[in-house]
Design a protein around this motif. Structure first.
Motif, mmCIF file in Angstrom:
data_model
loop_
_atom_site.group_PDB
_atom_site.id
_atom_site.type_symbol
_atom_site.label_atom_id
_atom_site.label_comp_id
_atom_site.label_asym_id
_atom_site.label_seq_id
_atom_site.Cartn_x
_atom_site.Cartn_y
_atom_site.Cartn_z
ATOM 1 N N VAL A 100 -7.665 -10.474 -7.969
ATOM 2 C CA VAL A 100 -8.622 -10.929 -9.284
ATOM 3 C C VAL A 100 -8.214 -9.612 -10.381
ATOM 4 O O VAL A 100 -8.144 -9.956 -11.611
ATOM 5 C CB VAL A 100 -9.933 -10.908 -9.146
ATOM 6 C CG1 VAL A 100 -11.052 -11.311 -10.233
ATOM 7 C CG2 VAL A 100 -10.086 -12.216 -7.967
ATOM 8 N N LEU A 101 -8.129 -8.390 -9.961
ATOM 9 C CA LEU A 101 -8.004 -7.297 -10.967
ATOM 10 C C LEU A 101 -6.784 -7.500 -11.652
ATOM 11 O O LEU A 101 -6.610 -7.100 -12.635
ATOM 12 C CB LEU A 101 -8.011 -5.985 -10.069
ATOM 13 C CG LEU A 101 -8.055 -4.639 -10.755
ATOM 14 C CD1 LEU A 101 -9.277 -4.576 -11.549
ATOM 15 C CD2 LEU A 101 -7.892 -3.576 -9.737
ATOM 16 N N ILE A 146 6.121 2.107 -11.135
ATOM 17 C CA ILE A 146 6.947 3.343 -10.327
ATOM 18 C C ILE A 146 6.115 3.653 -9.051
ATOM 19 O O ILE A 146 6.456 3.965 -7.886
ATOM 20 C CB ILE A 146 7.047 4.420 -11.271
ATOM 21 C CG1 ILE A 146 7.937 4.141 -12.274
ATOM 22 C CG2 ILE A 146 7.483 5.813 -10.422
ATOM 23 C CD1 ILE A 146 8.326 5.063 -13.390
ATOM 24 N N ARG A 147 4.805 3.880 -9.314
ATOM 25 C CA ARG A 147 3.599 4.305 -8.103
ATOM 26 C C ARG A 147 3.683 3.129 -7.161
ATOM 27 O O ARG A 147 3.713 3.430 -5.922
ATOM 28 C CB ARG A 147 2.535 4.508 -8.925
ATOM 29 C CG ARG A 147 2.415 5.823 -9.952
ATOM 30 C CD ARG A 147 2.614 6.881 -9.276
ATOM 31 N NE ARG A 147 1.671 7.503 -8.393
ATOM 32 C CZ ARG A 147 1.876 8.519 -7.672
ATOM 33 N NH1 ARG A 147 2.673 9.318 -7.651
ATOM 34 N NH2 ARG A 147 0.761 8.678 -6.898
ATOM 35 N N PRO A 265 -9.636 -2.721 -4.373
ATOM 36 C CA PRO A 265 -9.489 -1.329 -4.515
ATOM 37 C C PRO A 265 -9.144 -0.988 -6.003
ATOM 38 O O PRO A 265 -8.243 -1.678 -6.685
ATOM 39 C CB PRO A 265 -8.381 -1.017 -3.632
ATOM 40 C CG PRO A 265 -7.483 -2.501 -3.318
ATOM 41 C CD PRO A 265 -8.628 -3.415 -3.423
ATOM 42 N N PHE A 266 -9.786 -0.069 -6.535
ATOM 43 C CA PHE A 266 -9.245 0.524 -7.873
ATOM 44 C C PHE A 266 -8.818 1.956 -7.733
ATOM 45 O O PHE A 266 -9.695 2.765 -7.661
ATOM 46 C CB PHE A 266 -10.621 0.398 -8.784
ATOM 47 C CG PHE A 266 -10.376 0.758 -10.294
ATOM 48 C CD1 PHE A 266 -9.394 -0.087 -11.122
ATOM 49 C CD2 PHE A 266 -10.646 1.939 -10.772
ATOM 50 C CE1 PHE A 266 -8.988 0.295 -12.345
ATOM 51 C CE2 PHE A 266 -10.363 2.269 -12.186
ATOM 52 C CZ PHE A 266 -9.388 1.381 -12.950
ATOM 53 N N THR A 267 -7.246 2.014 -7.621
ATOM 54 C CA THR A 267 -6.972 3.300 -7.320
ATOM 55 C C THR A 267 -6.808 4.337 -8.366
ATOM 56 O O THR A 267 -6.772 3.605 -9.551
ATOM 57 C CB THR A 267 -5.711 2.899 -6.555
ATOM 58 O OG1 THR A 267 -4.707 2.444 -7.387
ATOM 59 C CG2 THR A 267 -5.798 2.111 -5.342
ATOM 60 N N PRO A 268 -6.600 5.383 -8.223
ATOM 61 C CA PRO A 268 -6.213 6.492 -9.490
ATOM 62 C C PRO A 268 -4.790 5.742 -10.279
ATOM 63 O O PRO A 268 -4.843 5.891 -11.499
ATOM 64 C CB PRO A 268 -5.526 7.675 -8.815
ATOM 65 C CG PRO A 268 -6.485 7.913 -7.505
ATOM 66 C CD PRO A 268 -6.489 6.393 -7.075
ATOM 67 N N VAL A 272 -4.831 4.966 -14.209
ATOM 68 C CA VAL A 272 -4.075 5.098 -15.172
ATOM 69 C C VAL A 272 -3.577 3.980 -16.076
ATOM 70 O O VAL A 272 -3.415 4.106 -17.224
ATOM 71 C CB VAL A 272 -2.776 5.801 -14.481
ATOM 72 C CG1 VAL A 272 -1.686 6.210 -15.534
ATOM 73 C CG2 VAL A 272 -3.124 7.318 -14.004
ATOM 74 N N THR A 273 -3.033 2.824 -15.384
ATOM 75 C CA THR A 273 -2.590 1.940 -16.147
ATOM 76 C C THR A 273 -3.542 1.325 -16.958
ATOM 77 O O THR A 273 -3.366 0.801 -18.172
ATOM 78 C CB THR A 273 -2.127 0.842 -15.077
ATOM 79 O OG1 THR A 273 -1.110 1.282 -14.396
ATOM 80 C CG2 THR A 273 -1.509 -0.507 -15.375
#
Length: 303
Positions: A100-101, A146-147, A265-268, A272-273
């Motif tokens: 959903v994110l 890239i990540r 999950p909402f990662t680093p 950034v994005t």
């Protein structure tokens, strides 16, 4: 007084439309056990049925003349039908696979894609803030690519399919309800054939014997139609700058659902994005507001 009432009605209608779009993942989560392609087939068929009922009730004796379109418009609507079908399919697939994110990111990117397409297709010139906004959006997408090691294809597919859909509809002289009716009507034969194919392979979930499930699948037509009608009511009563600001409500609500309710999950890297996209949207909104205020200023020397 009447103008205030009209504006209040427009705000309520637009707010209702964007809230329904923002909360739509909750509805489709109830159908998480149903394949995305079956859901979309039902969405097409029931949208066409409900739209037909609305048009018959509204137009009555003028129905035939109201929905009549020429072959050039019909060809354009066939293209827009394909684009909106892709958008719906990717959206439901993302919800059913707990992404959903990604849908939130896609609809945050969408206004910036509109700016990009306006430059490419309509030869619109970008101001400084709009150019920076597009570069920031590209940077945010590149960072995630890239990540994570792959393109955020769900977000990009949603953003570009809906933006291209908007371009086609912008160039097609047909009203929103009539246009959607023809789009769903053109897709209906394929949707029916697909449901028959699923039924033949014993993969069809829809069953009239299961009232709850059948109602949910039929309700996908209302989930499509109701916000569209409310949005059309809002657009008629509000200026476009207000609508432009309100359009961020739906992906914001979807973002909250994804992170805080569905626990995605909402990662680093996500941070950034999204930071790049949100900053780009802020610059885009500021530029749009400046243009709007400039357009409202009286021309010097006018009588």
């Amino acid at each position: 007084m009447n103008s205030d009432r009209e504006r209040l009605a427009g705000l309520a209608a637009a707010l209702g439309a964007f809230c329904i779009w923002g909360l739509a993942p909750l509805y489709f989560k109830l159908l998480g056990h149903v394949r995305a392609d079956e859901i979309i087939a039902h969405r097409v068929i029931w949208s066409m049925i409900f739209l037909g009922v609305v048009l018959v009730a509204r137009e009555r004796g003028r129905l035939v003349s109201k929905v009549r379109v020429d072959t050039r418009v019909l060809a354009a609507l066939l293209l827009s039908a394909v684009l909106i079908a892709v958008n719906w399919l990717v959206f439901v697939y993302a919800i059913n696979t707990n992404r959903v994110l990604s849908t939130s990111l896609g609809y945050f990117i969408n206004p910036l894609v509109n700016v990009l397409l306006g430059m490419v297709i309509f030869r619109e010139r970008l101001g400084r803030l709009q150019t920076i906004a597009v570069v920031l959006a590209f940077a945010g997408t590149a960072w995630m690519t890239i990540r994570v090691g792959q393109l955020p294809w769900i977000a990009l597919a949603l953003a570009f399919s809906f933006a291209l859909y908007g371009v086609v509809r912008k160039k097609t002289d047909v009203g929103p309800l009539v246009g959607l009716f023809w789009e769903t009507l053109l897709m209906t034969p394929l949707a029916v054939l697909w449901l028959l194919w699923l039924d033949r392979g014993d993969e069809l979930v829809f069953d009239f014997g299961s009232a709850g499930e059948a109602s949910l699948l039929a309700g996908t037509g209302l989930v499509t139609l109701v916000p569209l009608v409310l949005f059309a009511m809002g657009v008629r009563r509000l200026n476009l700058s207000t609508i432009g600001l309100m359009q961020y409500l739906a992906p914001s609500m979807t973002f909250v659902l994804a992170v805080f309710l569905f626990g995605e999950p909402f990662t680093p890297d996500h941070a950034v994005t999204f930071a790049c996209i949100w900053t780009a949207l802020a610059l885009f909104t500021i530029a749009g507001w400046r243009d709007y205020r400039h357009a409202r200023l009286p021309t010097r020397g006018a009588t």
